[in-house]
Each structure stands twice: as C-alpha cells, then as structure tokens.
Design an enzyme around this catalytic site. Sequence first.
Site, PDB file in Angstrom:
ATOM      1  N   SER A 297      12.757  34.494  -3.627  1.00 10.20           N
ATOM      2  CA  SER A 297      13.114  35.311  -4.661  1.00 10.20           C
ATOM      3  C   SER A 297      14.290  35.111  -5.576  1.00 10.20           C
ATOM      4  O   SER A 297      15.391  34.801  -4.791  1.00 10.20           O
ATOM      5  CB  SER A 297      13.191  36.790  -4.223  1.00 10.20           C
ATOM      6  OG  SER A 297      13.387  37.779  -4.900  1.00 10.20           O
TER       7      SER A 297
ATOM      8  N   TYR B 165      16.266  42.689   2.042  1.00 11.25           N
ATOM      9  CA  TYR B 165      15.364  41.924   1.413  1.00 11.25           C
ATOM     10  C   TYR B 165      15.953  40.480   1.040  1.00 11.25           C
ATOM     11  O   TYR B 165      15.425  39.514   1.129  1.00 11.25           O
ATOM     12  CB  TYR B 165      14.679  42.478   0.168  1.00 11.25           C
ATOM     13  CG  TYR B 165      13.647  41.662  -0.497  1.00 11.25           C
ATOM     14  CD1 TYR B 165      12.407  41.523  -0.075  1.00 11.25           C
ATOM     15  CD2 TYR B 165      13.954  41.007  -1.897  1.00 11.25           C
ATOM     16  CE1 TYR B 165      11.370  40.840  -0.771  1.00 11.25           C
ATOM     17  CE2 TYR B 165      12.926  40.448  -2.453  1.00 11.25           C
ATOM     18  CZ  TYR B 165      11.676  40.136  -1.903  1.00 11.25           C
ATOM     19  OH  TYR B 165      10.802  39.408  -2.794  1.00 11.25           O
TER      20      TYR B 165
HETATM   21  P1  NDP Z   1       1.525  41.446  -2.886  1.00  9.95           P
HETATM   22  O1  NDP Z   1       1.969  42.633  -2.120  1.00  9.95           O
HETATM   23  O2  NDP Z   1       0.814  41.653  -3.902  1.00  9.95           O
HETATM   24  O3  NDP Z   1       0.668  40.340  -1.702  1.00  9.95           O
HETATM   25  C1  NDP Z   1       1.286  40.185  -0.590  1.00  9.95           C
HETATM   26  C2  NDP Z   1       0.449  39.062   0.165  1.00  9.95           C
HETATM   27  O4  NDP Z   1       1.233  39.056   1.481  1.00  9.95           O
HETATM   28  C3  NDP Z   1      -0.799  39.827   0.424  1.00  9.95           C
HETATM   29  O5  NDP Z   1      -1.666  38.567   0.551  1.00  9.95           O
HETATM   30  C4  NDP Z   1      -0.742  40.198   1.889  1.00  9.95           C
HETATM   31  O6  NDP Z   1      -1.678  40.191   2.814  1.00  9.95           O
HETATM   32  C5  NDP Z   1       0.398  39.191   2.473  1.00  9.95           C
HETATM   33  N1  NDP Z   1       0.991  39.769   3.654  1.00  9.95           N
HETATM   34  C6  NDP Z   1       1.818  40.860   3.682  1.00  9.95           C
HETATM   35  N2  NDP Z   1       2.283  40.988   4.957  1.00  9.95           N
HETATM   36  C7  NDP Z   1       1.745  40.261   5.455  1.00  9.95           C
HETATM   37  C8  NDP Z   1       1.870  39.736   6.982  1.00  9.95           C
HETATM   38  N3  NDP Z   1       2.568  40.554   7.798  1.00  9.95           N
HETATM   39  N4  NDP Z   1       1.162  38.600   7.392  1.00  9.95           N
HETATM   40  C9  NDP Z   1       0.233  38.177   6.774  1.00  9.95           C
HETATM   41  N5  NDP Z   1       0.130  38.545   5.174  1.00  9.95           N
HETATM   42  C10 NDP Z   1       0.997  39.215   4.693  1.00  9.95           C
HETATM   43  O7  NDP Z   1       2.960  40.673  -2.883  1.00  9.95           O
HETATM   44  P2  NDP Z   1       3.314  39.540  -4.142  1.00  9.95           P
HETATM   45  O8  NDP Z   1       1.960  38.821  -4.202  1.00  9.95           O
HETATM   46  O9  NDP Z   1       4.194  40.181  -5.002  1.00  9.95           O
HETATM   47  O10 NDP Z   1       4.274  38.564  -3.174  1.00  9.95           O
HETATM   48  C11 NDP Z   1       4.142  37.449  -2.933  1.00  9.95           C
HETATM   49  C12 NDP Z   1       5.574  36.801  -2.300  1.00  9.95           C
HETATM   50  O11 NDP Z   1       6.392  36.650  -3.365  1.00  9.95           O
HETATM   51  C13 NDP Z   1       6.305  37.511  -1.296  1.00  9.95           C
HETATM   52  O12 NDP Z   1       6.975  36.563  -0.560  1.00  9.95           O
HETATM   53  C14 NDP Z   1       7.338  38.197  -2.165  1.00  9.95           C
HETATM   54  O13 NDP Z   1       8.483  38.562  -1.510  1.00  9.95           O
HETATM   55  C15 NDP Z   1       7.399  37.284  -3.122  1.00  9.95           C
HETATM   56  N6  NDP Z   1       8.231  37.719  -4.475  1.00  9.95           N
HETATM   57  C16 NDP Z   1       7.461  38.706  -5.318  1.00  9.95           C
HETATM   58  C17 NDP Z   1       8.024  39.119  -6.480  1.00  9.95           C
HETATM   59  C18 NDP Z   1       7.318  40.171  -7.409  1.00  9.95           C
HETATM   60  O14 NDP Z   1       8.273  40.834  -8.142  1.00  9.95           O
HETATM   61  N7  NDP Z   1       6.123  40.411  -7.077  1.00  9.95           N
HETATM   62  C19 NDP Z   1       9.353  38.744  -6.841  1.00  9.95           C
HETATM   63  C20 NDP Z   1       9.906  37.870  -5.919  1.00  9.95           C
HETATM   64  C21 NDP Z   1       9.524  37.328  -4.912  1.00  9.95           C
HETATM   65  P3  NDP Z   1      -2.666  41.538   3.224  1.00  9.95           P
HETATM   66  O15 NDP Z   1      -3.017  42.121   1.740  1.00  9.95           O
HETATM   67  O16 NDP Z   1      -3.972  41.250   4.002  1.00  9.95           O
HETATM   68  O17 NDP Z   1      -1.785  42.362   3.798  1.00  9.95           O
END
Ligand code: NDP
Length: 244
Positions: free
Chosen positions: A139, A153
């Site tokens: 991030s 975070y």
């Molecule tokens: P979402 O919340 O849209 O999606 C999160 C994804 O991670 C889902 O597929 C979810 O699966 C999975 N996930 C969450 N917890 C777990 C777990 N314990 N085990 C396995 N899978 C898990 O988030 P984003 O797509 O926005 O984020 C993806 C990555 O990008 C993250 O690492 C986030 O920190 C990073 N990020 C996002 C930003 C943003 O602005 N969106 C900015 C900077 C970084 P399920 O639905 O099955 O729980």
Amino acid sequence: MSTTRVALVTGGSRGIGAAIAEQLAADGIDVAVTYARASEQAAETVRRITAAGRRGLAVQADSADAEAVVAAVERTVAELGRLDILVNNAGIFPMAPLDEVTVEEIDQTLAIHVRAVLVAAQAAARHMTAGGRIITIGSNLAERVPSPGLSLYAASKAAVLGLTRGLARDLGERGITAVVVSPGSTDTEMNPADGPHADGERAAIALGRYNDPSDIAATVSHLAGPGGRHITGTAITVDGGASA
Ligand code: NDP
C-alpha cells in the site's frame, strides 16, 4: 510438465485480486485463487479464467491460518502441475483510533498481511524454477500516512517492503524475483470510489481519480511477464500521484 505458466493469487474472489487473476489468465497463465468467505465470487473468478481459455482453481484458505496458506500452495501445484507466480493480495483494512486497536486485531492483521506472505513465499519458492515471481500487494500508506487511525495497517504494509528485500536476496541466486506493488486508493468493496472518505482521498491524487482494479492488474501483469525479469527487491507505487 505443462509449459503453461501457473499463478496463485491470494484473495482472488473480489476487488484487486479478482482483476489480477483475470488479467493473468488473459496473459495465457493458468490461475488458482484463494478466498476466505466469498465462495460464489471466487467461483465467478474461476469462470472468467476459464472463459479466457485457461485452467482455474478456487481454494478456500484463510490467510490468517498459516497451515491453510501452505496447503493452498501445495494444492495449486498438485492440481495445476507447477507454480511460477505467487501474488500475495489477500488483505483487510483495520482502520481504528489508536486507543481502540486490540491485540487480537494486531495479531490477525499481521497474520494476514505479513506471516501469510512469508509462509506462502517459502512454500511457493520450493516449487519455483528460474523466472519465478513473488509479487505482494502492499500500500502507498506504507510510506506516507496522511490521516489518523492507520498505525496498524501502515505497519503491516511497511513490513512487506523489508520482507520483499529479504526475499530478493534469499531467492536471487535461483533467478526468482520478489516485488511489492503499492496501490493508492482503488475502487473496491474495501474502499469504494463513492464511499465516505472518497472525496478526501481523491483530492490528494494528482491524476484526480481512484485506481481501477485493472490499473493494479496491469502492473502485476508487467512484473509477471518478461518486462519484470530484472525488477526485484523493490516496490512500485500505483497511486495516480497521491504520494508525489
Ligand atoms: P477487497 O476487500 O475488495 O477484497 C479483499 C480480498 O481479500 C477478497 O478476495 C477477500 O476474500 C480476501 N481476503 C480478505 N481476508 C482474507 C483472509 N483472511 N484470507 C484469505 N483471503 C482474504 O479489497 P481490495 O481488493 O481493495 O484489496 C486487495 C489488496 O490491496 C489488500 O491487500 C489491500 O490491503 C490492498 N490495497 C487496497 C487499496 C484500496 O484502496 N482498495 C489500497 C492499497 C492497498 P473473501 O471475500 O473471500 O473474504
């Protein structure tokens, strides 16, 4: 052994991970995804991978559980035959006033964002050959924290920068790279472009708009392809200039 490359994307059911899985499939790569809860959405990601003409696999694996993460790597290799690209994407967003952060939340966040990345890299590297890629979604908040409530975070995302430098040294001799992609505000369920904080975040972005998840997927695609072969031990920020 099949000559088609194989990727594992953690957290591939929704958001950025689903976009990465779809892009890698379009690039001609077979793709496994993990998910924690969203089984229907993970199945939809697999349908899209298959529609692109590639093999897809969805594995339920809570990234907070180190054994489940290792098992997901092993299942990917068992079912798709090899592993060339690991994308550590699964993540949560524990935003809270400092005083309200619990030890349980600290443990859970570090387990998902740091421990899972390390154990997945260990397990994946055992199967990778020269040209292997370990790409972790960090991030831009790892480098600059613009508002309160983000200590946990930011700490968890900063940790993968050091971890990735270490992986680059541990695995460089074998021709395996390790890179962080650091997104800024990206339009997903975690951070919708029409959410309560969106206007404030957008105001900081030089280009004036949120990332689309495909912006992150395009960078991962580059790093996973021939253009990424000499990029290792570093991070690439994709935030529309929010950190400029
Ligand atoms: P979402 O919340 O849209 O999606 C999160 C994804 O991670 C889902 O597929 C979810 O699966 C999975 N996930 C969450 N917890 C777990 C777990 N314990 N085990 C396995 N899978 C898990 O988030 P984003 O797509 O926005 O984020 C993806 C990555 O990008 C993250 O690492 C986030 O920190 C990073 N990020 C996002 C930003 C943003 O602005 N969106 C900015 C900077 C970084 P399920 O639905 O099955 O729980």
